[in-house]
Design a protein around this motif. Structure first.
Motif, PDB file in Angstrom:
ATOM      1  N   MET A  92       0.848  -1.180   0.000  1.00 40.07           N
ATOM      2  CA  MET A  92       0.000   0.000   0.000  1.00 40.07           C
ATOM      3  C   MET A  92       0.892   1.241   0.000  1.00 40.07           C
ATOM      4  SD  MET A  92      -3.156   1.272   0.263  1.00 40.07           S
ATOM      5  CE  MET A  92      -4.277   0.134   0.987  1.00 40.07           C
ATOM      6  N   LEU A  93       0.585   2.158  -0.898  1.00 42.49           N
ATOM      7  CA  LEU A  93       1.251   3.452  -0.938  1.00 42.49           C
ATOM      8  C   LEU A  93       0.224   4.529  -0.607  1.00 42.49           C
ATOM      9  CD1 LEU A  93       3.224   3.238  -4.305  1.00 42.49           C
ATOM     10  CD2 LEU A  93       4.186   3.158  -2.014  1.00 42.49           C
ATOM     11  N   TYR A  94       0.656   5.496   0.174  1.00 43.42           N
ATOM     12  CA  TYR A  94      -0.199   6.640   0.478  1.00 43.42           C
ATOM     13  C   TYR A  94       0.480   7.892  -0.050  1.00 43.42           C
ATOM     14  CZ  TYR A  94      -2.695   3.603   3.728  1.00 43.42           C
ATOM     15  OH  TYR A  94      -3.426   2.584   4.286  1.00 43.42           O
ATOM     16  N   ILE A  95      -0.283   8.737  -0.716  1.00 42.37           N
ATOM     17  CA  ILE A  95       0.212  10.028  -1.191  1.00 42.37           C
ATOM     18  C   ILE A  95      -0.404  11.098  -0.298  1.00 42.37           C
ATOM     19  CG2 ILE A  95       0.355  11.615  -3.158  1.00 42.37           C
ATOM     20  CD1 ILE A  95       1.792   8.906  -3.600  1.00 42.37           C
ATOM     21  N   TRP A  96       0.475  11.841   0.378  1.00 45.29           N
ATOM     22  CA  TRP A  96       0.040  12.879   1.309  1.00 45.29           C
ATOM     23  C   TRP A  96       0.256  14.247   0.677  1.00 45.29           C
ATOM     24  CZ3 TRP A  96      -2.205  11.233   5.783  1.00 45.29           C
ATOM     25  CH2 TRP A  96      -1.984   9.893   6.133  1.00 45.29           C
ATOM     26  N   HIS A 104      -0.336  -2.990  -5.699  1.00 47.23           N
ATOM     27  CA  HIS A 104       0.735  -3.971  -5.488  1.00 47.23           C
ATOM     28  C   HIS A 104       0.233  -5.125  -4.617  1.00 47.23           C
ATOM     29  CE1 HIS A 104       4.134  -2.120  -7.477  1.00 47.23           C
ATOM     30  NE2 HIS A 104       3.892  -0.965  -6.876  1.00 47.23           N
ATOM     31  N   GLN A 105       0.692  -6.340  -4.923  1.00 50.20           N
ATOM     32  CA  GLN A 105       0.292  -7.544  -4.195  1.00 50.20           C
ATOM     33  C   GLN A 105       1.385  -8.033  -3.237  1.00 50.20           C
ATOM     34  OE1 GLN A 105      -2.949  -8.678  -4.604  1.00 50.20           O
ATOM     35  NE2 GLN A 105      -2.990  -6.741  -5.724  1.00 50.20           N
ATOM     36  N   ALA A 106       2.408  -7.235  -3.031  1.00 47.02           N
ATOM     37  CA  ALA A 106       3.499  -7.547  -2.097  1.00 47.02           C
ATOM     38  C   ALA A 106       4.043  -6.222  -1.568  1.00 47.02           C
ATOM     39  CB  ALA A 106       4.595  -8.346  -2.804  1.00 47.02           C
ATOM     40  N   ALA A 107       4.956  -6.311  -0.627  1.00 44.64           N
ATOM     41  CA  ALA A 107       5.539  -5.107  -0.037  1.00 44.64           C
ATOM     42  C   ALA A 107       6.239  -4.270  -1.098  1.00 44.64           C
ATOM     43  CB  ALA A 107       6.547  -5.498   1.042  1.00 44.64           C
ATOM     44  N   GLY A 128       7.771  -6.708  -4.159  1.00 47.19           N
ATOM     45  CA  GLY A 128       8.465  -7.955  -3.901  1.00 47.19           C
ATOM     46  C   GLY A 128       8.003  -9.156  -4.702  1.00 47.19           C
ATOM     47  N   THR A 129       8.403 -10.324  -4.229  1.00 44.62           N
ATOM     48  CA  THR A 129       8.286 -11.588  -4.938  1.00 44.62           C
ATOM     49  C   THR A 129       6.867 -11.956  -5.341  1.00 44.62           C
ATOM     50  OG1 THR A 129      10.213 -12.340  -3.706  1.00 44.62           O
ATOM     51  CG2 THR A 129       8.947 -14.017  -4.835  1.00 44.62           C
ATOM     52  N   SER A 130       5.883 -11.668  -4.523  1.00 43.20           N
ATOM     53  CA  SER A 130       4.502 -12.036  -4.861  1.00 43.20           C
ATOM     54  C   SER A 130       3.887 -11.117  -5.906  1.00 43.20           C
ATOM     55  CB  SER A 130       3.623 -12.013  -3.610  1.00 43.20           C
ATOM     56  OG  SER A 130       4.079 -12.960  -2.683  1.00 43.20           O
ATOM     57  N   ASP A 131       4.533 -10.013  -6.202  1.00 48.94           N
ATOM     58  CA  ASP A 131       3.997  -9.024  -7.142  1.00 48.94           C
ATOM     59  C   ASP A 131       4.881  -8.914  -8.390  1.00 48.94           C
ATOM     60  OD1 ASP A 131       2.015  -6.572  -7.373  1.00 48.94           O
ATOM     61  OD2 ASP A 131       3.998  -5.808  -7.906  1.00 48.94           O
ATOM     62  N   ARG A 132       6.170  -8.620  -8.207  1.00 46.33           N
ATOM     63  CA  ARG A 132       7.184  -8.537  -9.262  1.00 46.33           C
ATOM     64  C   ARG A 132       6.932  -7.434 -10.281  1.00 46.33           C
ATOM     65  NH1 ARG A 132       6.252 -14.549 -11.066  1.00 46.33           N
ATOM     66  NH2 ARG A 132       4.938 -13.250 -12.344  1.00 46.33           N
ATOM     67  N   CYS A 133       6.095  -6.479  -9.970  1.00 45.08           N
ATOM     68  CA  CYS A 133       5.715  -5.452 -10.942  1.00 45.08           C
ATOM     69  C   CYS A 133       6.325  -4.098 -10.634  1.00 45.08           C
ATOM     70  CB  CYS A 133       4.194  -5.291 -10.976  1.00 45.08           C
ATOM     71  SG  CYS A 133       3.354  -6.684 -11.708  1.00 45.08           S
ATOM     72  N   ILE A 134       6.555  -3.338 -11.710  1.00 47.97           N
ATOM     73  CA  ILE A 134       6.831  -1.910 -11.614  1.00 47.97           C
ATOM     74  C   ILE A 134       5.548  -1.230 -12.068  1.00 47.97           C
ATOM     75  CG2 ILE A 134       8.191   0.043 -12.451  1.00 47.97           C
ATOM     76  CD1 ILE A 134      10.451  -1.979 -13.079  1.00 47.97           C
ATOM     77  N   ARG A 135       5.083  -0.302 -11.247  1.00 45.98           N
ATOM     78  CA  ARG A 135       3.868   0.437 -11.575  1.00 45.98           C
ATOM     79  C   ARG A 135       4.215   1.923 -11.658  1.00 45.98           C
ATOM     80  NH1 ARG A 135      -0.287  -3.168 -11.012  1.00 45.98           N
ATOM     81  NH2 ARG A 135       0.176  -4.951  -9.687  1.00 45.98           N
ATOM     82  N   PHE A 136       3.539   2.612 -12.554  1.00 44.99           N
ATOM     83  CA  PHE A 136       3.744   4.040 -12.745  1.00 44.99           C
ATOM     84  C   PHE A 136       2.462   4.755 -12.361  1.00 44.99           C
ATOM     85  CE2 PHE A 136       6.621   1.770 -15.445  1.00 44.99           C
ATOM     86  CZ  PHE A 136       7.822   2.407 -15.196  1.00 44.99           C
TER      87      PHE A 136
END
Length: 169
Positions: free
Chosen positions: A1-5, A25-28, A47-55
């Motif tokens: 989880m990312l939060y934008i403040w 994201h499905q991992a840290a 991490g490993t359960s996700d393996r994605c770069i998101r923009f």
């Protein structure tokens, strides 16, 4: 989880609610990097359960695109010279990948670490990336060296362009 403040100039953090909660994201989340030429674009890698770069567009909270890297994403760094991004990875390949942005086509795969890449840093001139690995090694990679032909053209173009102040006294 990312939060934008929200940012409030000259004040300490005081908002009780984030502007955006980014939960794709499905991992840290292991890596974050701001795009140097589009201030609202944030790249994140997990991490490993996700393996994605998101923009992400941090103004709107929208996910602009996603790429499955097939490996845990441990570090991200944008080039200041080219429209490219380098990612550091863990298992299975413990490599670095240079991606063309926004198409996310692979430019190069850099191998050498025996264990996962922990951190990436860009040198001040923007040409070299340092990677720190869990194998207790630091590696320097000449990733973003300016093409000499392109540099000569920029110098030629800057000399050819007349200054608007040339005739002013």
């Amino acid at each position: 989880m990312l939060y934008i403040w929200p940012v409030v100039a000259g004040q300490a953090f005081s908002h009780p609610q984030p502007l955006h909660s980014l939960s794709a994201h499905q991992a840290a989340v292991k890596a974050l990097a701001w795009c140097p030429w589009q201030r609202s674009i944030l790249a994140s890698g997990a991490g490993t359960s996700d393996r994605c770069i998101r923009f992400w567009n941090c103004n709107t909270g929208c996910c602009l695109s996603t790429i499955d890297t097939k490996s845990q994403v441990c570090g991200l760094q944008w080039s200041t010279t080219y429209r490219e991004l380098i990612s550091g990875h863990g298992s299975p390949n413990n490599q670095l990948i240079i991606w063309k942005y926004p198409s996310m086509t692979k430019v190069a795969e850099l191998t050498g670490h025996k264990k996962r890449v922990l951190q990436l840093a860009l040198c001040p001139d923007g040409s070299t990336v340092l990677s720190a690995g869990a194998d207790e090694t630091l590696r320097l990679w000449k990733c973003f060296v300016l093409d000499p032909a392109k540099k000569k053209k920029e110098i030629r173009d800057s000399k050819a362009a007349p200054s608007m102040f040339r005739g002013i006294r």
